[in-house]
Write a protein that holds these residues in place. Structure first.
Motif, PDB file in Angstrom:
ATOM      1  N   LYS A   1      23.281  15.718  -0.483  1.00 35.02           N
ATOM      2  CA  LYS A   1      23.294  15.896  -1.931  1.00 35.02           C
ATOM      3  C   LYS A   1      24.074  17.149  -2.323  1.00 35.02           C
ATOM      4  N   VAL A   2      23.886  18.231  -1.564  1.00 38.81           N
ATOM      5  CA  VAL A   2      24.531  19.488  -1.950  1.00 38.81           C
ATOM      6  C   VAL A   2      26.044  19.416  -1.753  1.00 38.81           C
ATOM      7  N   LYS A   3      26.518  18.495  -0.946  1.00 38.62           N
ATOM      8  CA  LYS A   3      27.959  18.329  -0.770  1.00 38.62           C
ATOM      9  C   LYS A   3      28.631  17.809  -2.039  1.00 38.62           C
ATOM     10  N   GLU A   4      27.818  17.284  -2.964  1.00 37.79           N
ATOM     11  CA  GLU A   4      28.357  16.817  -4.237  1.00 37.79           C
ATOM     12  C   GLU A   4      28.621  17.978  -5.190  1.00 37.79           C
ATOM     13  N   LEU A   5      28.120  19.154  -4.837  1.00 30.11           N
ATOM     14  CA  LEU A   5      28.322  20.331  -5.675  1.00 30.11           C
ATOM     15  C   LEU A   5      29.633  21.015  -5.315  1.00 30.11           C
ATOM     16  N   HIS A   6      30.135  21.820  -6.213  1.00 32.00           N
ATOM     17  CA  HIS A   6      31.403  22.519  -5.989  1.00 32.00           C
ATOM     18  C   HIS A   6      31.143  24.017  -5.861  1.00 32.00           C
ATOM     19  N   GLY A   7      31.415  24.545  -4.677  1.00 32.37           N
ATOM     20  CA  GLY A   7      31.267  25.980  -4.480  1.00 32.37           C
ATOM     21  C   GLY A   7      29.840  26.440  -4.281  1.00 32.37           C
ATOM     22  N   ILE A   8      28.945  25.529  -3.921  1.00 33.26           N
ATOM     23  CA  ILE A   8      27.545  25.880  -3.698  1.00 33.26           C
ATOM     24  C   ILE A   8      27.099  25.330  -2.341  1.00 33.26           C
ATOM     25  N   GLU A   9      26.356  26.131  -1.604  1.00 34.18           N
ATOM     26  CA  GLU A   9      25.840  25.724  -0.296  1.00 34.18           C
ATOM     27  C   GLU A   9      24.319  25.808  -0.297  1.00 34.18           C
ATOM     28  N   LEU A  10      23.702  24.988   0.553  1.00 32.72           N
ATOM     29  CA  LEU A  10      22.266  25.077   0.798  1.00 32.72           C
ATOM     30  C   LEU A  10      22.066  25.698   2.168  1.00 32.72           C
ATOM     31  N   ARG A  11      21.306  26.774   2.200  1.00 29.75           N
ATOM     32  CA  ARG A  11      20.985  27.420   3.469  1.00 29.75           C
ATOM     33  C   ARG A  11      19.479  27.346   3.691  1.00 29.75           C
ATOM     34  N   ARG A  12      19.099  26.824   4.845  1.00 30.44           N
ATOM     35  CA  ARG A  12      17.685  26.753   5.210  1.00 30.44           C
ATOM     36  C   ARG A  12      17.543  27.157   6.666  1.00 30.44           C
ATOM     37  N   THR A  13      16.487  27.876   6.963  1.00 28.08           N
ATOM     38  CA  THR A  13      16.230  28.218   8.365  1.00 28.08           C
ATOM     39  C   THR A  13      15.228  27.268   8.991  1.00 28.08           C
ATOM     40  N   GLY A  14      14.544  26.488   8.173  1.00 29.00           N
ATOM     41  CA  GLY A  14      13.569  25.546   8.709  1.00 29.00           C
ATOM     42  C   GLY A  14      12.970  24.695   7.613  1.00 29.00           C
ATOM     43  N   THR A  15      12.273  23.636   8.023  1.00 26.58           N
ATOM     44  CA  THR A  15      11.580  22.764   7.072  1.00 26.58           C
ATOM     45  C   THR A  15      10.204  22.426   7.631  1.00 26.58           C
ATOM     46  N   LEU A  16       9.294  22.060   6.734  1.00 19.33           N
ATOM     47  CA  LEU A  16       7.973  21.610   7.154  1.00 19.33           C
ATOM     48  C   LEU A  16       8.095  20.382   8.058  1.00 19.33           C
ATOM     49  N   GLY A  17       9.077  19.548   7.767  1.00 21.38           N
ATOM     50  CA  GLY A  17       9.266  18.326   8.537  1.00 21.38           C
ATOM     51  C   GLY A  17       9.694  18.554   9.971  1.00 21.38           C
ATOM     52  N   THR A  18      10.270  19.718  10.253  1.00 20.91           N
ATOM     53  CA  THR A  18      10.675  20.039  11.624  1.00 20.91           C
ATOM     54  C   THR A  18       9.720  21.033  12.276  1.00 20.91           C
ATOM     55  N   GLY A  19       8.564  21.266  11.626  1.00 19.06           N
ATOM     56  CA  GLY A  19       7.544  22.111  12.230  1.00 19.06           C
ATOM     57  C   GLY A  19       7.514  23.547  11.764  1.00 19.06           C
ATOM     58  N   ALA A  20       8.392  23.911  10.829  1.00 18.41           N
ATOM     59  CA  ALA A  20       8.385  25.280  10.310  1.00 18.41           C
ATOM     60  C   ALA A  20       7.201  25.475   9.356  1.00 18.41           C
ATOM     61  N   GLU A  21       6.893  26.723   9.059  1.00 20.55           N
ATOM     62  CA  GLU A  21       5.782  27.018   8.165  1.00 20.55           C
ATOM     63  C   GLU A  21       6.131  26.772   6.701  1.00 20.55           C
ATOM     64  N   ARG A  22       7.427  26.632   6.415  1.00 18.71           N
ATOM     65  CA  ARG A  22       7.871  26.421   5.040  1.00 18.71           C
ATOM     66  C   ARG A  22       9.268  25.827   5.062  1.00 18.71           C
ATOM     67  N   CYS A  23       9.655  25.260   3.936  1.00 20.61           N
ATOM     68  CA  CYS A  23      11.051  24.879   3.715  1.00 20.61           C
ATOM     69  C   CYS A  23      11.642  25.968   2.827  1.00 20.61           C
ATOM     70  N   ASP A  24      12.545  26.762   3.367  1.00 26.35           N
ATOM     71  CA  ASP A  24      13.109  27.862   2.577  1.00 26.35           C
ATOM     72  C   ASP A  24      14.461  27.444   1.996  1.00 26.35           C
ATOM     73  N   PHE A  25      14.412  26.962   0.766  1.00 29.85           N
ATOM     74  CA  PHE A  25      15.617  26.522   0.068  1.00 29.85           C
ATOM     75  C   PHE A  25      16.331  27.730  -0.526  1.00 29.85           C
ATOM     76  N   ARG A  26      17.596  27.894  -0.152  1.00 29.09           N
ATOM     77  CA  ARG A  26      18.425  28.955  -0.710  1.00 29.09           C
ATOM     78  C   ARG A  26      19.776  28.343  -1.101  1.00 29.09           C
ATOM     79  N   TYR A  27      19.976  28.167  -2.388  1.00 25.99           N
ATOM     80  CA  TYR A  27      21.261  27.660  -2.880  1.00 25.99           C
ATOM     81  C   TYR A  27      22.131  28.853  -3.241  1.00 25.99           C
ATOM     82  N   VAL A  28      23.244  28.982  -2.563  1.00 25.17           N
ATOM     83  CA  VAL A  28      24.077  30.170  -2.704  1.00 25.17           C
ATOM     84  C   VAL A  28      25.510  29.771  -3.045  1.00 25.17           C
ATOM     85  N   THR A  29      26.256  30.731  -3.578  1.00 24.72           N
ATOM     86  CA  THR A  29      27.673  30.512  -3.835  1.00 24.72           C
ATOM     87  C   THR A  29      28.406  30.428  -2.503  1.00 24.72           C
TER      88      THR A  29
END
Length: 208
Positions: free
Chosen positions: A177-205
């Motif tokens: 989905k984020v590939k549809e954006l222009h000049g914006i990236e999604l950075r995550r170090t983990g997700t609940l679905g992969t066993g992390a304690e949280r999904c850390d969504f960071r949308y950055v330029t």
């Protein structure tokens, strides 16, 4: 907004070519039948969300689980091939959805770049329901939009049915989905679905 049952029909339709290629015509037809049966069996266990946020977040969980269960238990496909095939069918559906919504990227660009729109988005995402999403905004990250998800309805549902392994394929749709954006990236170090304690969504330029 589509219901999970409608999403199941769409995934089966868009993924039919992939299922036929991997399983053969007869087994692909069986998958179609068994996935619908599995979905009907799951219906009684689905949370009845009031909020549109939770309904939207949850809509892909039951259909993916139904397809995966049908592959494993009705067609006897091994775990890893079943996951790959379910994800292939899901991706075929999702790419079709993105192609049918050419203005989605432009609309999301506006939301991410305008602070009032970002604030409104965070307000609309909040949905105080026992089995729904729980998240906190993360300040001081330097991101355009930053939040940490601590509870996800799809994760809870998949775990309840003994199939947490289906969740990462749904998480990966965020990257598409984020590939549809222009000049914006999604950075995550983990997700609940992969066993992390949280999904850390960071949308950055995005860096040029």
């Amino acid at each position: 907004m589509s219901s999970p049952s409608e999403r199941l029909a769409q995934i089966l339709a868009e993924g039919r070519v992939i299922a036929t290629r991997e399983l053969g015509e007869a087994c692909a037809a069986e998958l179609h039948t068994h996935a619908k049966e599995r979905y009907l069996a799951l219906e009684a266990t689905m949370p009845r969300f009031r909020s549109s946020t939770n309904r939207k977040l949850f809509e892909l969980g039951p259909p993916v689980l139904a397809i995966y269960q049908a592959l494993l238990h009705d067609l006897g496909v091994d775990r890893e091939p079943a996951l790959r095939l379910a994800e292939g069918m899901l991706l075929a559906f999702y790419r079709t959805q993105l192609n049918r919504s050419p203005l989605l990227g432009a609309a999301m660009d506006v939301v991410f770049r305008l602070k009032p729109a970002r604030s409104l988005l965070m307000i609309t995402l909040r949905a105080d329901e026992p089995e729904g999403i729980r998240f906190d905004e993360a300040s001081g990250t330097g991101a355009l939009l930053a939040f940490d998800v601590h509870a996800c309805p799809i994760v809870a549902f998949a775990r309840r049915h003994g199939a947490p392994e289906i969740v990462p394929m749904i998480c990966r749709l965020d990257d598409l989905k984020v590939k549809e954006l222009h000049g914006i990236e999604l950075r995550r170090t983990g997700t609940l679905g992969t066993g992390a304690e949280r999904c850390d969504f960071r949308y950055v330029t995005a860096k040029k």
